[in-house]
Design a protein around this motif. Structure first.
Motif, PDB file in Angstrom:
ATOM      1  N   GLU A  13       0.828  -1.215   0.000  1.00  0.00           N
ATOM      2  CA  GLU A  13       0.000   0.000   0.000  1.00  0.00           C
ATOM      3  C   GLU A  13       0.861   1.264   0.000  1.00  0.00           C
ATOM      4  O   GLU A  13       0.561   2.233  -0.705  1.00  0.00           O
ATOM      5  CB  GLU A  13      -0.923   0.011   1.224  1.00  0.00           C
ATOM      6  CG  GLU A  13      -2.027  -1.018   1.220  1.00  0.00           C
ATOM      7  CD  GLU A  13      -1.562  -2.400   1.643  1.00  0.00           C
ATOM      8  OE1 GLU A  13      -2.310  -3.367   1.456  1.00  0.00           O
ATOM      9  OE2 GLU A  13      -0.425  -2.508   2.161  1.00  0.00           O
ATOM     10  N   LEU A  14       1.937   1.252   0.765  1.00  0.00           N
ATOM     11  CA  LEU A  14       2.813   2.424   0.834  1.00  0.00           C
ATOM     12  C   LEU A  14       3.510   2.668  -0.511  1.00  0.00           C
ATOM     13  O   LEU A  14       3.666   3.805  -0.951  1.00  0.00           O
ATOM     14  CB  LEU A  14       3.856   2.230   1.933  1.00  0.00           C
ATOM     15  CG  LEU A  14       3.306   2.247   3.366  1.00  0.00           C
ATOM     16  CD1 LEU A  14       4.336   1.698   4.344  1.00  0.00           C
ATOM     17  CD2 LEU A  14       2.888   3.661   3.761  1.00  0.00           C
ATOM     18  N   THR A  15       3.914   1.568  -1.159  1.00  0.00           N
ATOM     19  CA  THR A  15       4.542   1.696  -2.479  1.00  0.00           C
ATOM     20  C   THR A  15       3.543   2.240  -3.492  1.00  0.00           C
ATOM     21  O   THR A  15       3.890   3.052  -4.356  1.00  0.00           O
ATOM     22  CB  THR A  15       5.085   0.331  -2.949  1.00  0.00           C
ATOM     23  OG1 THR A  15       6.037  -0.160  -1.995  1.00  0.00           O
ATOM     24  CG2 THR A  15       5.773   0.460  -4.302  1.00  0.00           C
ATOM     25  N   ALA A  16       2.290   1.798  -3.392  1.00  0.00           N
ATOM     26  CA  ALA A  16       1.246   2.284  -4.304  1.00  0.00           C
ATOM     27  C   ALA A  16       1.025   3.792  -4.128  1.00  0.00           C
ATOM     28  O   ALA A  16       0.774   4.506  -5.103  1.00  0.00           O
ATOM     29  CB  ALA A  16      -0.058   1.534  -4.055  1.00  0.00           C
ATOM     30  N   ILE A  17       1.136   4.285  -2.881  1.00  0.00           N
ATOM     31  CA  ILE A  17       1.007   5.725  -2.632  1.00  0.00           C
ATOM     32  C   ILE A  17       2.099   6.478  -3.383  1.00  0.00           C
ATOM     33  O   ILE A  17       1.851   7.499  -4.038  1.00  0.00           O
ATOM     34  CB  ILE A  17       1.086   6.023  -1.127  1.00  0.00           C
ATOM     35  CG1 ILE A  17      -0.177   5.516  -0.413  1.00  0.00           C
ATOM     36  CG2 ILE A  17       1.253   7.522  -0.878  1.00  0.00           C
ATOM     37  CD1 ILE A  17      -0.111   5.630   1.100  1.00  0.00           C
ATOM     38  N   GLY A  18       3.325   5.965  -3.309  1.00  0.00           N
ATOM     39  CA  GLY A  18       4.445   6.612  -3.980  1.00  0.00           C
ATOM     40  C   GLY A  18       4.324   6.573  -5.495  1.00  0.00           C
ATOM     41  O   GLY A  18       4.518   7.592  -6.176  1.00  0.00           O
ATOM     42  N   ILE A  19       3.998   5.410  -6.034  1.00  0.00           N
ATOM     43  CA  ILE A  19       3.857   5.274  -7.492  1.00  0.00           C
ATOM     44  C   ILE A  19       2.702   6.117  -7.998  1.00  0.00           C
ATOM     45  O   ILE A  19       2.816   6.817  -9.011  1.00  0.00           O
ATOM     46  CB  ILE A  19       3.645   3.793  -7.873  1.00  0.00           C
ATOM     47  CG1 ILE A  19       4.893   2.970  -7.547  1.00  0.00           C
ATOM     48  CG2 ILE A  19       3.317   3.667  -9.367  1.00  0.00           C
ATOM     49  CD1 ILE A  19       4.719   1.476  -7.755  1.00  0.00           C
ATOM     50  N   GLY A  20       1.583   6.066  -7.285  1.00  0.00           N
ATOM     51  CA  GLY A  20       0.421   6.855  -7.681  1.00  0.00           C
ATOM     52  C   GLY A  20       0.701   8.343  -7.644  1.00  0.00           C
ATOM     53  O   GLY A  20       0.217   9.099  -8.484  1.00  0.00           O
ATOM     54  N   GLY A 207       6.091  13.235  -5.899  1.00  0.00           N
ATOM     55  CA  GLY A 207       4.988  12.383  -5.465  1.00  0.00           C
ATOM     56  C   GLY A 207       5.399  11.327  -4.466  1.00  0.00           C
ATOM     57  O   GLY A 207       4.599  10.918  -3.610  1.00  0.00           O
ATOM     58  N   PHE A 208       6.675  10.879  -4.524  1.00  0.00           N
ATOM     59  CA  PHE A 208       7.112   9.853  -3.573  1.00  0.00           C
ATOM     60  C   PHE A 208       7.109  10.380  -2.146  1.00  0.00           C
ATOM     61  O   PHE A 208       7.000   9.617  -1.185  1.00  0.00           O
ATOM     62  CB  PHE A 208       8.499   9.331  -3.947  1.00  0.00           C
ATOM     63  CG  PHE A 208       9.593  10.368  -3.884  1.00  0.00           C
ATOM     64  CD1 PHE A 208      10.214  10.690  -2.691  1.00  0.00           C
ATOM     65  CD2 PHE A 208      10.008  11.012  -5.035  1.00  0.00           C
ATOM     66  CE1 PHE A 208      11.216  11.647  -2.633  1.00  0.00           C
ATOM     67  CE2 PHE A 208      11.011  11.965  -5.000  1.00  0.00           C
ATOM     68  CZ  PHE A 208      11.611  12.289  -3.795  1.00  0.00           C
ATOM     69  N   GLU A 209       7.212  11.728  -2.002  1.00  0.00           N
ATOM     70  CA  GLU A 209       7.241  12.319  -0.664  1.00  0.00           C
ATOM     71  C   GLU A 209       5.929  12.120   0.082  1.00  0.00           C
ATOM     72  O   GLU A 209       5.872  12.232   1.307  1.00  0.00           O
ATOM     73  CB  GLU A 209       7.582  13.814  -0.739  1.00  0.00           C
ATOM     74  CG  GLU A 209       6.460  14.729  -1.189  1.00  0.00           C
ATOM     75  CD  GLU A 209       6.262  14.772  -2.698  1.00  0.00           C
ATOM     76  OE1 GLU A 209       5.369  15.500  -3.158  1.00  0.00           O
ATOM     77  OE2 GLU A 209       7.002  14.064  -3.409  1.00  0.00           O
ATOM     78  N   LEU A 210       4.851  11.790  -0.652  1.00  0.00           N
ATOM     79  CA  LEU A 210       3.553  11.568  -0.013  1.00  0.00           C
ATOM     80  C   LEU A 210       3.573  10.357   0.920  1.00  0.00           C
ATOM     81  O   LEU A 210       2.751  10.244   1.821  1.00  0.00           O
ATOM     82  CB  LEU A 210       2.468  11.381  -1.081  1.00  0.00           C
ATOM     83  CG  LEU A 210       2.224  12.581  -2.004  1.00  0.00           C
ATOM     84  CD1 LEU A 210       1.205  12.221  -3.069  1.00  0.00           C
ATOM     85  CD2 LEU A 210       1.769  13.795  -1.214  1.00  0.00           C
ATOM     86  N   ILE A 211       4.520   9.446   0.686  1.00  0.00           N
ATOM     87  CA  ILE A 211       4.641   8.278   1.558  1.00  0.00           C
ATOM     88  C   ILE A 211       4.895   8.717   2.999  1.00  0.00           C
ATOM     89  O   ILE A 211       4.382   8.118   3.949  1.00  0.00           O
ATOM     90  CB  ILE A 211       5.781   7.358   1.080  1.00  0.00           C
ATOM     91  CG1 ILE A 211       5.489   6.817  -0.319  1.00  0.00           C
ATOM     92  CG2 ILE A 211       5.988   6.194   2.051  1.00  0.00           C
ATOM     93  CD1 ILE A 211       6.642   6.053  -0.939  1.00  0.00           C
ATOM     94  N   SER A 212       5.668   9.793   3.163  1.00  0.00           N
ATOM     95  CA  SER A 212       6.016  10.260   4.511  1.00  0.00           C
ATOM     96  C   SER A 212       4.796  10.712   5.294  1.00  0.00           C
ATOM     97  O   SER A 212       4.770  10.627   6.523  1.00  0.00           O
ATOM     98  CB  SER A 212       7.039  11.399   4.427  1.00  0.00           C
ATOM     99  OG  SER A 212       6.486  12.531   3.787  1.00  0.00           O
ATOM    100  N   ASN A 213       3.757  11.187   4.592  1.00  0.00           N
ATOM    101  CA  ASN A 213       2.554  11.647   5.286  1.00  0.00           C
ATOM    102  C   ASN A 213       1.738  10.497   5.866  1.00  0.00           C
ATOM    103  O   ASN A 213       0.823  10.717   6.659  1.00  0.00           O
ATOM    104  CB  ASN A 213       1.684  12.465   4.339  1.00  0.00           C
ATOM    105  CG  ASN A 213       2.386  13.727   3.858  1.00  0.00           C
ATOM    106  OD1 ASN A 213       2.803  13.813   2.715  1.00  0.00           O
ATOM    107  ND2 ASN A 213       2.545  14.696   4.740  1.00  0.00           N
TER     108      ASN A 213
END
Length: 450
Positions: A13-20, A207-213
């Motif tokens: 799920e976290l990887t999908a957030i980054g890719i998305g 967009g990958f920075e969204l994972i941190s949120n």
């Protein structure tokens, strides 16, 4: 859109957030412009941008592992930068950069939409329909967010997999029909143009920075840590392959002729008319999804900045679940920007804005390397490369079209300074600096209320 606290997020799920977050519209919008600058060496340009994204992801991964949070980017900057006004400026620059990204996504939506309707780039009818679609898509999602609906967010994970599948299908077919000799039959640009070509597309890696949120909702810190590297690696591989297929399928001058919707034009000789339509449709729902998510997130940032002066004391007494003023300001600003600036202007602003924000994150990570367990060499490399790349990007952009790009630079850099100076006085905000994690520690409280 995912609501914090509903479930724990694993590596998938976290990887999908980054890719998305990365494959949201940038690659559809700026591919042609990047190839125009880097020429047949666009794959190298994409690789350089990918390297910088990877080094920055390393800084984010170390911060996230050391201090999982919902504040993300600005909190990590504040951990290493003690100057209150500079952090305030960077937080506003981040908001302005998201407005630019909204403009880019809507520009791409308008371009691909007009092309799918049969209009040709460069004609008056194409330009008219393009701007109608730009305005319509932004206003549509503005009203959706004002009503509190999150229609696109409910199918976000599904869209991520569809986007990746279409782009992978395109690259596989393209590799089977590519002609590597095209790279050597065309003139190569100088090195600084190759770097600039990578930097103008750098916004596609944002967009990958969204994972941190999602830090507080990760199943474990190891999943959070590795999700940064996995998502960036996958997207870098996809982007480099797309760039390679592009320059080995069509001559650069043919791609540049229809640069606004270059990816669909490249797909047509590979898959016929259905390829053009397939990529066009993928671009439409990718950009639509990105517009919805960006309005939602950027609207909250604007609300945080303007409604309560970021960390003004009364924020703890207010309801933080309806940042409608922020949504309105963000959306209307994007409407104006997308309808008055060129794709080259918007791309410069978007890439430079995030290069500067990521420069601050890398610097902060370098400064706190011992504390967060990061390599000083890698964080220093990330800091230097983002700085040098930003300088080269500005130099090449100004050398290509000085007055137009100077206007874009001033539009990006000046408003955050004015907002920080003027609004600080109006709101009379006084930020309190917690001992451990910087002046934006309270962002976690705010995000939890959101």
């Amino acid at each position: 859109m995912y609501k914090y606290g509903r479930k724990k997020l694993g590596l998938k799920e976290l990887t999908a957030i980054g890719i998305g977050g990365m494959i949201g519209g940038g690659i559809f919008a700026v591919l042609g412009l990047s190839i125009k600058i880097a020429g047949p060496l666009a794959p190298i340009a994409f690789s350089i941008a990918g390297l910088i994204a990877f080094l920055t992801a390393y800084s984010y991964a170390k911060f996230s592992y050391y201090h999982p949070c919902m504040g993300g980017t600005i909190e990590y900057i504040a951990m290493g930068i003690e100057k209150e006004k500079l952090v305030g400026y960077l937080s506003t620059l981040l908001w302005v950069s998201y407005i630019v990204m909204l403009s880019l996504y809507s520009f791409a939506f308008g371009s691909y939409g007009a092309a799918l309707l049969g209009f040709k780039e460069g004609t008056l009818s194409y330009t008219f329909i393009q701007h109608v679609l730009i305005t319509a898509i932004l206003l549509t999602f503005m009203f959706i967010n004002l009503l509190g609906a999150e229609i696109m967010g409910k199918i976000e994970d599904f869209l991520v997999y569809i986007k990746v599948a279409i782009l992978l299908f395109f690259t596989v077919i393209g590799l089977l029909h590519s002609d590597p000799e095209l790279i050597f039959k065309q003139p190569w640009p100088p090195l600084h143009y190759i770097i600039a070509g990578g930097m103008i597309i750098f916004l596609a890696y944002e967009g990958f920075e969204l994972i941190s949120n999602a830090g507080l909702d990760a199943d474990n810190k190891k999943d959070l840590y590795w999700a940064f590297f996995l998502s960036v690696s996958i997207v870098v591989a996809i982007y480099v392959l797309i760039a390679y297929v592009s320059v080995t399928t069509l001559p650069v001058n043919e791609i540049v002729k229809y640069k606004d919707y270059a990816l669909a034009v490249i797909a047509e000789p590979l898959l016929g008319k259905i390829g053009f339509v397939l990529i066009g449709i993928a671009a439409l729902y990718s950009t639509a999804s990105a517009i919805n998510a960006t309005i939602y997130g950027a609207g909250r940032i604007a609300y945080l900045i303007f409604k309560h002066g970021e960390l003004k004391e009364p924020l703890r007494k207010k309801a933080w679940n309806q940042p409608k003023e922020g949504v309105l300001m963000t959306s209307l600003a994007a409407v104006v920007l997308a309808n008055t600036y060129s794709l080259a202007n918007i791309s410069l602003m978007g890439s430079l804005g995030f290069l500067l924000v990521f420069l601050a994150v890398n610097y902060s990570a370098h400064k706190l390397a011992d504390k967060i367990g990061a390599s000083k060499s890698l964080t220093l490399a990330g800091t230097i490369l983002t700085l040098v790349s930003a300088i080269i990007l500005v130099y090449v952009a100004l050398s290509m079209n000085f007055w137009s790009q100077l206007k874009a630079l001033l539009t990006l850099m000046v408003p955050p300074a004015i907002i920080e100076i003027v609004w600080r006085k109006i709101s009379r905000r006084k930020m309190k600096k917690p001992k451990e994690y910087g002046i934006y520690k309270v962002i976690e409280y705010i995000e939890q209320k959101l």
